[in-house]
Design a protein around this motif. Structure first.
Motif, PDB file in Angstrom:
ATOM      1  N   PHE A  41      17.334  33.923  48.231  1.00  0.00           N
ATOM      2  CA  PHE A  41      17.986  34.105  49.523  1.00  0.00           C
ATOM      3  C   PHE A  41      17.420  33.126  50.557  1.00  0.00           C
ATOM      4  CE2 PHE A  41      18.269  36.351  53.674  1.00  0.00           C
ATOM      5  CZ  PHE A  41      19.649  36.486  53.740  1.00  0.00           C
ATOM      6  N   GLN A  42      16.104  33.011  50.619  1.00  0.00           N
ATOM      7  CA  GLN A  42      15.460  32.103  51.571  1.00  0.00           C
ATOM      8  C   GLN A  42      15.745  30.653  51.212  1.00  0.00           C
ATOM      9  OE1 GLN A  42      14.277  33.077  54.307  1.00  0.00           O
ATOM     10  NE2 GLN A  42      14.058  35.280  53.902  1.00  0.00           N
ATOM     11  N   ALA A  43      15.804  30.343  49.915  1.00  0.00           N
ATOM     12  CA  ALA A  43      16.094  28.967  49.488  1.00  0.00           C
ATOM     13  C   ALA A  43      17.511  28.574  49.898  1.00  0.00           C
ATOM     14  CB  ALA A  43      15.915  28.848  47.975  1.00  0.00           C
ATOM     15  N   LEU A  44      18.471  29.494  49.746  1.00  0.00           N
ATOM     16  CA  LEU A  44      19.850  29.204  50.155  1.00  0.00           C
ATOM     17  C   LEU A  44      19.934  29.014  51.656  1.00  0.00           C
ATOM     18  CD1 LEU A  44      22.871  28.969  49.575  1.00  0.00           C
ATOM     19  CD2 LEU A  44      23.032  31.461  49.713  1.00  0.00           C
ATOM     20  N   ARG A  45      19.246  29.852  52.417  1.00  0.00           N
ATOM     21  CA  ARG A  45      19.249  29.721  53.883  1.00  0.00           C
ATOM     22  C   ARG A  45      18.671  28.376  54.304  1.00  0.00           C
ATOM     23  NH1 ARG A  45      17.510  34.783  57.365  1.00  0.00           N
ATOM     24  NH2 ARG A  45      19.759  35.139  57.112  1.00  0.00           N
ATOM     25  N   ALA A  46      17.571  27.956  53.665  1.00  0.00           N
ATOM     26  CA  ALA A  46      16.950  26.670  53.985  1.00  0.00           C
ATOM     27  C   ALA A  46      17.877  25.511  53.629  1.00  0.00           C
ATOM     28  CB  ALA A  46      15.618  26.540  53.238  1.00  0.00           C
ATOM     29  N   LEU A  47      18.571  25.638  52.506  1.00  0.00           N
ATOM     30  CA  LEU A  47      19.493  24.585  52.079  1.00  0.00           C
ATOM     31  C   LEU A  47      20.637  24.432  53.075  1.00  0.00           C
ATOM     32  CD1 LEU A  47      20.329  22.576  49.836  1.00  0.00           C
ATOM     33  CD2 LEU A  47      21.576  24.465  48.757  1.00  0.00           C
ATOM     34  N   LEU A  48      21.200  25.535  53.552  1.00  0.00           N
ATOM     35  CA  LEU A  48      22.285  25.475  54.525  1.00  0.00           C
ATOM     36  C   LEU A  48      21.835  24.784  55.809  1.00  0.00           C
ATOM     37  CD1 LEU A  48      23.829  29.058  54.078  1.00  0.00           C
ATOM     38  CD2 LEU A  48      24.776  26.893  53.275  1.00  0.00           C
ATOM     39  N   ARG A  49      20.627  25.119  56.245  1.00  0.00           N
ATOM     40  CA  ARG A  49      20.106  24.494  57.474  1.00  0.00           C
ATOM     41  C   ARG A  49      19.864  23.004  57.277  1.00  0.00           C
ATOM     42  NH1 ARG A  49      15.797  29.359  58.951  1.00  0.00           N
ATOM     43  NH2 ARG A  49      17.365  30.807  59.826  1.00  0.00           N
ATOM     44  N   ARG A  50      19.360  22.629  56.109  1.00  0.00           N
ATOM     45  CA  ARG A  50      19.072  21.219  55.846  1.00  0.00           C
ATOM     46  C   ARG A  50      20.345  20.388  55.823  1.00  0.00           C
ATOM     47  NH1 ARG A  50      16.000  22.020  51.883  1.00  0.00           N
ATOM     48  NH2 ARG A  50      17.369  21.550  50.081  1.00  0.00           N
ATOM     49  N   TRP A  51      21.431  21.012  55.374  1.00  0.00           N
ATOM     50  CA  TRP A  51      22.706  20.302  55.343  1.00  0.00           C
ATOM     51  C   TRP A  51      23.482  20.414  56.648  1.00  0.00           C
ATOM     52  CZ3 TRP A  51      24.875  21.939  49.876  1.00  0.00           C
ATOM     53  CH2 TRP A  51      24.163  21.232  48.886  1.00  0.00           C
ATOM     54  N   GLY A  52      22.912  21.091  57.619  1.00  0.00           N
ATOM     55  CA  GLY A  52      23.568  21.210  58.917  1.00  0.00           C
ATOM     56  C   GLY A  52      24.714  22.203  58.949  1.00  0.00           C
ATOM     57  N   ILE A  53      24.731  23.141  57.999  1.00  0.00           N
ATOM     58  CA  ILE A  53      25.782  24.153  57.961  1.00  0.00           C
ATOM     59  C   ILE A  53      25.324  25.385  58.741  1.00  0.00           C
ATOM     60  CG2 ILE A  53      27.137  25.688  56.465  1.00  0.00           C
ATOM     61  CD1 ILE A  53      26.826  23.605  54.248  1.00  0.00           C
ATOM     62  N   THR A  54      26.124  25.773  59.729  1.00  0.00           N
ATOM     63  CA  THR A  54      25.759  26.911  60.563  1.00  0.00           C
ATOM     64  C   THR A  54      26.055  28.222  59.838  1.00  0.00           C
ATOM     65  OG1 THR A  54      26.260  25.646  62.560  1.00  0.00           O
ATOM     66  CG2 THR A  54      26.121  28.042  62.779  1.00  0.00           C
ATOM     67  N   GLU A  55      25.043  29.043  59.747  1.00  0.00           N
ATOM     68  CA  GLU A  55      25.180  30.329  59.071  1.00  0.00           C
ATOM     69  C   GLU A  55      25.542  31.418  60.074  1.00  0.00           C
ATOM     70  OE1 GLU A  55      22.441  33.486  56.472  1.00  0.00           O
ATOM     71  OE2 GLU A  55      21.546  31.733  57.434  1.00  0.00           O
ATOM     72  N   VAL A  75      22.295  36.569  41.587  1.00  0.00           N
ATOM     73  CA  VAL A  75      21.830  37.750  40.881  1.00  0.00           C
ATOM     74  C   VAL A  75      20.502  37.423  40.224  1.00  0.00           C
ATOM     75  CG1 VAL A  75      22.329  39.403  39.063  1.00  0.00           C
ATOM     76  CG2 VAL A  75      24.177  38.513  40.470  1.00  0.00           C
ATOM     77  N   GLU A  76      19.489  38.208  40.516  1.00  0.00           N
ATOM     78  CA  GLU A  76      18.158  38.015  39.942  1.00  0.00           C
ATOM     79  C   GLU A  76      17.683  39.295  39.284  1.00  0.00           C
ATOM     80  OE1 GLU A  76      16.755  35.210  39.715  1.00  0.00           O
ATOM     81  OE2 GLU A  76      17.740  33.957  41.214  1.00  0.00           O
ATOM     82  N   ASP A  77      16.651  39.179  38.446  1.00  0.00           N
ATOM     83  CA  ASP A  77      16.159  40.354  37.725  1.00  0.00           C
ATOM     84  C   ASP A  77      15.011  41.064  38.433  1.00  0.00           C
ATOM     85  OD1 ASP A  77      14.112  38.545  37.330  1.00  0.00           O
ATOM     86  OD2 ASP A  77      14.435  38.326  35.171  1.00  0.00           O
ATOM     87  N   SER A  78      14.663  40.604  39.653  1.00  0.00           N
ATOM     88  CA  SER A  78      13.634  41.297  40.427  1.00  0.00           C
ATOM     89  C   SER A  78      13.890  41.090  41.912  1.00  0.00           C
ATOM     90  CB  SER A  78      12.235  40.785  40.073  1.00  0.00           C
ATOM     91  OG  SER A  78      12.040  39.472  40.568  1.00  0.00           O
ATOM     92  N   GLU A  79      13.392  42.012  42.739  1.00  0.00           N
ATOM     93  CA  GLU A  79      13.578  41.906  44.192  1.00  0.00           C
ATOM     94  C   GLU A  79      12.882  40.662  44.731  1.00  0.00           C
ATOM     95  OE1 GLU A  79      12.945  44.611  48.241  1.00  0.00           O
ATOM     96  OE2 GLU A  79      12.357  45.387  46.260  1.00  0.00           O
ATOM     97  N   GLU A  80      11.709  40.351  44.183  1.00  0.00           N
ATOM     98  CA  GLU A  80      10.954  39.178  44.648  1.00  0.00           C
ATOM     99  C   GLU A  80      11.734  37.888  44.420  1.00  0.00           C
ATOM    100  OE1 GLU A  80       6.656  36.935  43.828  1.00  0.00           O
ATOM    101  OE2 GLU A  80       7.150  38.802  42.804  1.00  0.00           O
ATOM    102  N   LYS A  81      12.295  37.735  43.235  1.00  0.00           N
ATOM    103  CA  LYS A  81      13.075  36.534  42.939  1.00  0.00           C
ATOM    104  C   LYS A  81      14.341  36.466  43.793  1.00  0.00           C
ATOM    105  CE  LYS A  81      11.569  35.835  38.151  1.00  0.00           C
ATOM    106  NZ  LYS A  81      12.021  35.780  36.738  1.00  0.00           N
ATOM    107  N   ALA A  82      14.938  37.623  44.075  1.00  0.00           N
ATOM    108  CA  ALA A  82      16.130  37.659  44.914  1.00  0.00           C
ATOM    109  C   ALA A  82      15.817  37.168  46.320  1.00  0.00           C
ATOM    110  CB  ALA A  82      16.698  39.072  44.946  1.00  0.00           C
TER     111      ALA A  82
END
Length: 266
Positions: free
Chosen positions: A12-26, A1-8
């Motif tokens: 979202f992109q940071a979480l996606r990158a983290l999943l890929r770095r850890w080898g977790i298939t989304e 939950v963020e207070d602006s669309e930009e931060k959200a």
């Protein structure tokens, strides 16, 4: 939950990158981009209006089930378990829902063996309420669930073994419990709850469309009022009466526990 669309989007992109770095298939077809409205496990979450409600598809499913139950006179234990399970899910998004499940749970607990059982009249009435009012009451405020709003009115009630007292603003009342209450109650929590019912009846017209805080020095009553459930049959009756008053006068109610020494007029 963020207070602006930009931060959200950044999160979202940071979480996606983290999943890929850890080898977790989304599962990308299930991923939901930042939004103010989304469905989660059958619940429609609306961050813009800050509400939770049952999705339209789930609402149709449950209404069809209630339509079937409207005409039933008997049921098996398994059938009632399935109905109660559905209603317990819906109760997350229907403010008075838990109150209207208690008598169904009482009946379910009484069904010790398999076979068909007659459906009690009080359970039929609760099923009728669900069928009639579910569409109207579908949706609860997340602010009301997690924050203390600014209350329009504050009531305080108290009970002794024989009588009650109550105050709302600069008005107050006191009296002795009716004989039928004295005969059918055997603990102070029941009489504290009935005092709250009396207070809401007395000032119902004053509370129309308002948010109401009730100060009470009895913890079981506060617990029952805020959670909408009680295993005590007398208090279940009181909760349904409070629900009826809230529905017909459109007020919202919360209870707060205060120490007995502080539950007095200034």
């Amino acid at each position: 939950v963020e207070d602006s669309e930009e931060k959200a989007w950044e999160a979202f992109q940071a979480l996606r990158a983290l999943l890929r770095r850890w080898g977790i298939t989304e599962s990308e077809h299930k991923a939901i981009e930042p939004t103010q409205k989304m469905e989660f496990l059958g619940v429609w979450v609306d961050a813009e209006n800050k509400t939770l409600s049952v999705t339209a598809e789930r609402l149709v499913e449950i209404m069809e089930l209630l339509e079937v139950w409207q005409n039933k006179t008997k049921c098996t234990k398994r059938e009632l378990q399935q109905l109660v399970g559905k209603l317990q899910f819906v109760a997350k998004c229907v403010r008075p829902g838990r109150v209207l499940i208690s008598r169904l749970l009482n009946h379910l607990r009484s069904m010790k063996t398999d076979g068909e059982y007659m459906i009690p009249e009080d359970s039929k009435k609760d099923i009728c309420w669900w069928h009639t009012f579910l569409p109207q009451y579908n949706g609860v405020s997340m602010l009301w669930l997690f924050e203390d709003p600014e209350y329009d009115h504050t009531l305080a009630t108290d009970a002794s073994w024989e009588g009650y007292g109550m105050v709302c603003g600069d008005e107050y009342a006191r009296g002795r419990f009716p004989d039928w209450v004295l005969k059918c109650t055997d603990n102070i929590a029941q009489r504290e709850m009935f005092a709250i019912v009396l207070a809401l009846h007395l000032w119902a017209e004053k509370l129309v469309g308002k948010t109401v805080l009730i100060n009470c020095d009895n913890e079981p009553c506060v617990f029952a009022l805020n959670l909408g459930r009680s295993q005590d049959k007398f208090n279940q009756m009181c909760l349904r009466e409070i629900l009826f008053l809230g529905a017909t006068h459109e007020f919202q109610l919360k209870a707060k526990h205060i120490e007995g020494i502080n539950n007095r007029l200034p």
